[in-house]
Write an enzyme that holds these catalytic residues in place. Structure first.
Site, mmCIF file in Angstrom:
data_model
loop_
_atom_site.group_PDB
_atom_site.id
_atom_site.type_symbol
_atom_site.label_atom_id
_atom_site.label_comp_id
_atom_site.label_asym_id
_atom_site.label_seq_id
_atom_site.Cartn_x
_atom_site.Cartn_y
_atom_site.Cartn_z
ATOM 1 N N GLN A 151 0.868 -1.084 -0.212
ATOM 2 C CA GLN A 151 -0.262 0.368 -0.283
ATOM 3 C C GLN A 151 0.335 0.969 -0.592
ATOM 4 O OE1 GLN A 151 -1.844 1.439 3.361
ATOM 5 N NE2 GLN A 151 -4.360 0.964 2.509
ATOM 6 N N CYS A 211 -6.270 7.517 6.130
ATOM 7 C CA CYS A 211 -4.945 7.601 6.439
ATOM 8 C C CYS A 211 -5.565 9.110 7.178
ATOM 9 C CB CYS A 211 -3.872 7.477 7.023
ATOM 10 S SG CYS A 211 -2.675 8.212 7.740
ATOM 11 N N LYS A 255 -8.024 2.620 -1.090
ATOM 12 C CA LYS A 255 -9.104 1.955 0.338
ATOM 13 C C LYS A 255 -9.244 3.137 0.596
ATOM 14 C CE LYS A 255 -8.005 0.076 4.865
ATOM 15 N NZ LYS A 255 -8.064 1.380 5.855
ATOM 16 N N HIS A 295 -14.211 2.182 4.593
ATOM 17 C CA HIS A 295 -14.232 2.389 5.946
ATOM 18 C C HIS A 295 -15.441 3.527 6.653
ATOM 19 C CE1 HIS A 295 -12.355 2.863 9.992
ATOM 20 N NE2 HIS A 295 -13.804 2.593 10.236
ATOM 21 N N GLY A 325 -9.857 -6.287 9.904
ATOM 22 C CA GLY A 325 -8.807 -5.784 10.701
ATOM 23 C C GLY A 325 -8.507 -6.079 12.261
ATOM 24 N N ARG A 326 -8.948 -5.508 13.143
ATOM 25 C CA ARG A 326 -9.169 -5.468 14.457
ATOM 26 C C ARG A 326 -9.473 -6.805 14.812
ATOM 27 N NH1 ARG A 326 -10.806 0.083 16.277
ATOM 28 N NH2 ARG A 326 -12.489 -0.156 14.232
HETATM 29 C C1 LIG Z 1 -2.932 1.153 14.848
HETATM 30 C C2 LIG Z 1 -3.786 1.074 13.356
HETATM 31 C C3 LIG Z 1 -2.576 1.124 11.997
HETATM 32 C C4 LIG Z 1 -3.454 1.848 10.375
HETATM 33 N N1 LIG Z 1 -2.549 1.548 9.583
HETATM 34 C C5 LIG Z 1 -3.315 1.241 8.243
HETATM 35 C C6 LIG Z 1 -2.524 1.660 7.602
HETATM 36 O O1 LIG Z 1 -0.875 1.378 7.224
HETATM 37 N N2 LIG Z 1 -3.185 1.620 6.311
HETATM 38 C C7 LIG Z 1 -4.142 1.689 6.373
HETATM 39 O O2 LIG Z 1 -4.938 1.479 5.020
HETATM 40 N N3 LIG Z 1 -5.343 1.408 6.907
HETATM 41 C C8 LIG Z 1 -4.758 1.665 8.270
HETATM 42 N N4 LIG Z 1 -5.898 1.876 9.455
HETATM 43 C C9 LIG Z 1 -7.201 0.899 9.085
HETATM 44 C C10 LIG Z 1 -7.076 -0.651 9.241
HETATM 45 O O3 LIG Z 1 -6.889 -0.845 8.193
HETATM 46 C C11 LIG Z 1 -8.724 -0.133 9.501
HETATM 47 O O4 LIG Z 1 -9.394 -0.213 8.090
HETATM 48 C C12 LIG Z 1 -9.264 -0.010 10.345
HETATM 49 O O5 LIG Z 1 -8.847 -0.634 11.807
HETATM 50 C C13 LIG Z 1 -11.040 -0.190 11.134
HETATM 51 O O6 LIG Z 1 -10.810 -1.589 10.185
HETATM 52 P P1 LIG Z 1 -11.383 -2.929 11.902
HETATM 53 O O7 LIG Z 1 -12.663 -2.403 12.647
HETATM 54 O O8 LIG Z 1 -11.728 -4.242 11.077
HETATM 55 O O9 LIG Z 1 -9.883 -3.221 12.286
HETATM 56 C C14 LIG Z 1 -5.075 1.339 10.965
HETATM 57 C C15 LIG Z 1 -5.259 1.309 11.971
HETATM 58 C C16 LIG Z 1 -4.887 0.821 13.699
HETATM 59 C C17 LIG Z 1 -5.485 0.988 14.286
#
Ligand SMILES: Cc1cc2nc3c(=O)[nH]c(=O)nc-3n(C[C@H](O)[C@H](O)[C@H](O)COP(=O)(O)O)c2cc1C
EC number: 1.3.1.-
Length: 320
Positions: free
Chosen positions: A71, A101, A140, A169, A224-225
């Site tokens: 990415q 971001c 994204k 998102h 993600g989480r």
């Molecule tokens: C600590 C942290 C780091 C993240 N780093 C990135 C990243 O490098 N690139 C990106 O597109 N999203 C990043 N995200 C967003 C996640 O990819 C994702 O969109 C977000 O956590 C929502 O999805 P979830 O509820 O399934 O976790 C990050 C989120 C967190 C909490």
């Protein structure tokens, strides 16, 4: 659980400092169920180079089990071309552009969600991007920087380019992770988006994934989480792996051991390794009957031996 006839594809979301090569490769080997892993973003530093650790993260030799989708975070067409060319030289033919971001350090420079109020700039960057060789580009994005109204003009721009897929998102950047992801907005976006639209945000159970994908008639989601908390989640959703409790316990032990020893090899000294493992445990501890207790002991460890003892104690929770 989803039927075999209609499996749900799961993409693992990129999380900087969590879903690195160590994590992704161990997860793929032990749990599976994920169709694509997205690597955390690469960005150009002031001197025009890419930070070494993020570059190493996508090197094919550091991703022996599964190659990620790299990415990029780029706010101009020059930044885009520099990063895209570097990634192309490594052999990748698929990459993802981060328009989500939310952090001011990034958005102030017109990168990430800082581009969402400027669909004209997004168009300019894409005009040049699609002159680059062999590029399969997905995007994204968040719903906006300040307001959800920003989303629709951006989707209209994206409709004019052959992007492969769009991952939404549905939160605005200003809200970071507060409140709930706006699933209604996702449904509205799907109506006007001419590309495959993939949902991302707050999915933490197989039931939620199944119900939501059925309701929205979609076949792919990004998580993600939810996977960091429960590494079995993707397998539970698409039915690729459903281990019994004893096997689960064993897999969690192996996963932890593999991640810990890989960091020992890559990072310099216990304190660096420990810092990284605290991030890992901040989600991993959710697998334990008493997550806080497990986390507390691990966090307090000041040496390898004390860390091992804390981990041993955490896993004994399963024996009570
Ligand atoms: C600590 C942290 C780091 C993240 N780093 C990135 C990243 O490098 N690139 C990106 O597109 N999203 C990043 N995200 C967003 C996640 O990819 C994702 O969109 C977000 O956590 C929502 O999805 P979830 O509820 O399934 O976790 C990050 C989120 C967190 C909490």
């Amino acid at each position: 659980m989803n039927t075999e006839k209609n499996p749900i594809s799961i993409y693992m979301a990129p999380l900087q400092e969590y879903t690195d090569a160590v994590y992704r490769n161990a997860h793929f080997r032990l749990f599976g169920g994920v169709n694509k892993y997205f690597a955390p973003y690469l960005v150009l530093q002031n001197d025009g180079s890419v930070k070494k650790s993020t570059w190493r993260d996508i090197l094919p030799e550091n991703n022996p089990n599964v190659l990620p989708v790299p990415q990029i975070l780029a706010g101009t067409s020059n930044e885009f071309a520099t990063l895209a060319n570097k990634i192309h030289e490594l052999g990748y033919r698929e990459m993802n552009w981060n328009l989500g971001c939310p952090y001011p350090m990034v958005t102030r420079r017109g990168r990430g969600s800082g581009l969402l109020p400027h669909p004209g700039r997004i168009r300019e960057i894409l005009d040049k991007a699609f002159t680059l060789p062999e590029i399969n580009l997905s995007v994204k994005l968040r719903a906006g920087q300040e307001s959800k109204d920003e989303l629709f003009p951006v989707l209209e721009v994206l409709n004019d380019f052959p992007v492969t897929e769009i991952i939404l998102h549905p939160r605005i950047a200003k809200d970071l992770y507060k409140g709930e992801a706006d699933r209604k907005l996702f449904a509205e976006a799907k109506e006007i988006c001419q590309h495959p639209l993939i949902y991302n945000g707050d999915i933490t159970t197989a039931d939620d994934a199944t119900n939501f994908t059925e309701q929205e008639n979609i076949s792919t989601i990004m998580i993600g989480r939810g996977i960091l908390q429960n590494p079995f989640l993707a397998g539970e959703i698409n039915g690729t792996s459903v281990p019994d409790p004893k096997e689960k316990n064993q897999l969690l032990r192996e996963f932890h051991a593999e991640v810990y020893s890989a960091y020992a090899e890559r990072l310099n000294g216990f304190s660096h390794q420990h810092m990284r493992m605290i991030k890992f445990w901040s989600y991993f501890s959710e697998n334990f009957p008493e997550p806080r207790k497990a986390m507390k002991k691990v966090k307090k460890a000041t040496s390898d031996a004390k860390y091992d003892a804390a981990v041993g104690e955490a896993f004994r929770q399963f024996e009570w």
